[in-house]
Design a protein around this motif. Structure first.
Motif, short mmCIF file in Angstrom:
data_model
loop_
_atom_site.label_atom_id
_atom_site.label_comp_id
_atom_site.label_asym_id
_atom_site.label_seq_id
_atom_site.Cartn_x
_atom_site.Cartn_y
_atom_site.Cartn_z
N LEU A 285 -27.11 8.87 24.11
CA LEU A 285 -27.23 9.82 23.00
C LEU A 285 -28.51 9.57 22.21
O LEU A 285 -29.22 10.51 21.83
N ALA A 286 -28.79 8.29 21.97
CA ALA A 286 -30.02 7.95 21.23
C ALA A 286 -31.26 8.34 22.01
O ALA A 286 -32.22 8.87 21.44
N ARG A 287 -31.26 8.11 23.33
CA ARG A 287 -32.42 8.50 24.14
C ARG A 287 -32.64 10.01 24.12
O ARG A 287 -33.77 10.49 24.22
N ALA A 288 -31.54 10.76 23.95
CA ALA A 288 -31.65 12.22 23.88
C ALA A 288 -32.08 12.70 22.50
O ALA A 288 -32.27 13.90 22.29
N GLY A 289 -32.21 11.76 21.56
CA GLY A 289 -32.74 12.10 20.24
C GLY A 289 -31.76 12.03 19.10
O GLY A 289 -32.14 12.25 17.94
N ALA A 290 -30.48 11.73 19.38
CA ALA A 290 -29.48 11.70 18.31
C ALA A 290 -29.57 10.41 17.49
O ALA A 290 -29.92 9.35 18.00
N ALA A 291 -29.23 10.52 16.22
CA ALA A 291 -28.96 9.34 15.40
C ALA A 291 -27.51 8.94 15.66
O ALA A 291 -26.65 9.80 15.78
#
Length: 267
Positions: free
Chosen positions: A28-34
């Protein structure tokens, strides 16, 4: 921009301190999410959140016992305060206790019911309340529950676990229907992971040997591979990337669905 880009989204992953949950948080973080990691293991959770921050992500940890109502009531507002909202909830926390039916222990079944079923139900409750119109986040979003291929096949030694993960599937579909009918704007789906050699997956294979179903843990894993058309065990990114998909706009017209991520084992 890719429909799988989660830049600007705010996510909570339960059981995110290690194993599949950690992999989901990282994806999720790699996809841009916090990302907020919500887990009962404070030491591991803080380390994982720190590792995500070191990699450039916005990440934090909150303590959460998924079986406790008051813990959810504290953790969700804490996560929203840190993130500035909530768009994605991954109900990943779960446990598996292997046993033949003739040897089941009532306390073990109750524990799996509490974590796997009650924990998911409370996550749905507090996630929907937060993301529906008028909630503290209030902009809709996506909830992804983690069921299991065990909900779709009859594999020996995991009757209690299979039952609880089947319940996760049913909770998912009812939640999706309620969210749609009541205009919450929250999509609710689940994934059915196959066997992945995480700490939990390796322990399951060992337990299969311990209860006498296979001569060794290796032969238990080999049997699973033999039942899997793609001919291998799952890997953490296999499951984590499917969660990213269901949380993204790529799945914008998908709700109430169960996505097998099992190499075909449950077909």
């Amino acid at each position: 921009m890719s429909v799988y880009d989660l830049t600007g989204r705010k996510a909570v992953v339960t059981g995110g301190a290690r194993g599949l949950g950690e992999g989901m948080a990282r994806a999720l973080a790699r996809a841009g999410a916090a990302v907020v990691i919500a887990d009962i293991r404070e030491d591991l959770g803080k380390v994982t959140a720190g590792s995500l921050r070191d990699a450039g992500a916005r990440a934090e940890f909150v303590t959460l016992d998924v079986t406790a109502e008051d813990s959810w009531a504290q953790a969700v507002p804490q996560a929203i305060a840190y993130l500035g909202g909530l768009d994605i909830l991954v109900n990943n926390a779960g446990i598996e206790i292997t046993s033949l039916l003739v040897d089941i222990d009532a306390a073990d079944i109750r524990r799996m019911l509490e974590v796997n079923v009650l924990g998911t139900a409370l996550g749905l409750k507090h996630g929907l309340r937060a993301m529906r119109p008028g909630g503290p986040a209030g902009s809709g979003g996506a909830i992804v529950n983690v069921a299991s291929v065990a909900a779709t096949i009859a594999f020996p030694g995991i009757a209690g676990y299979s039952a609880t993960k089947s319940a996760v599937d049913r909770l998912t579909r009812v939640a999706a229907m309620e969210s749609g009918r009541l205009g919450y704007g929250v999509r609710v789906n689940c994934v059915y992971p196959g066997l992945v050699p995480t700490e939990m997956g390796n322990q399951l294979a060992q337990d299969m040997a311990t209860v006498g179903l296979f001569p060794s843990a290796q032969e238990a894993a080999t049997a699973v591979v033999g039942l899997t058309p793609l001919g291998r065990l799952g890997e953490v990114p296999d499951i984590a990337d499917a969660v990213v998909f269901l949380a993204s706009d790529g799945a914008r017209f998908i709700t109430g669905a169960g996505l097998p991520v099992d190499g075909g084992m449950g077909m």
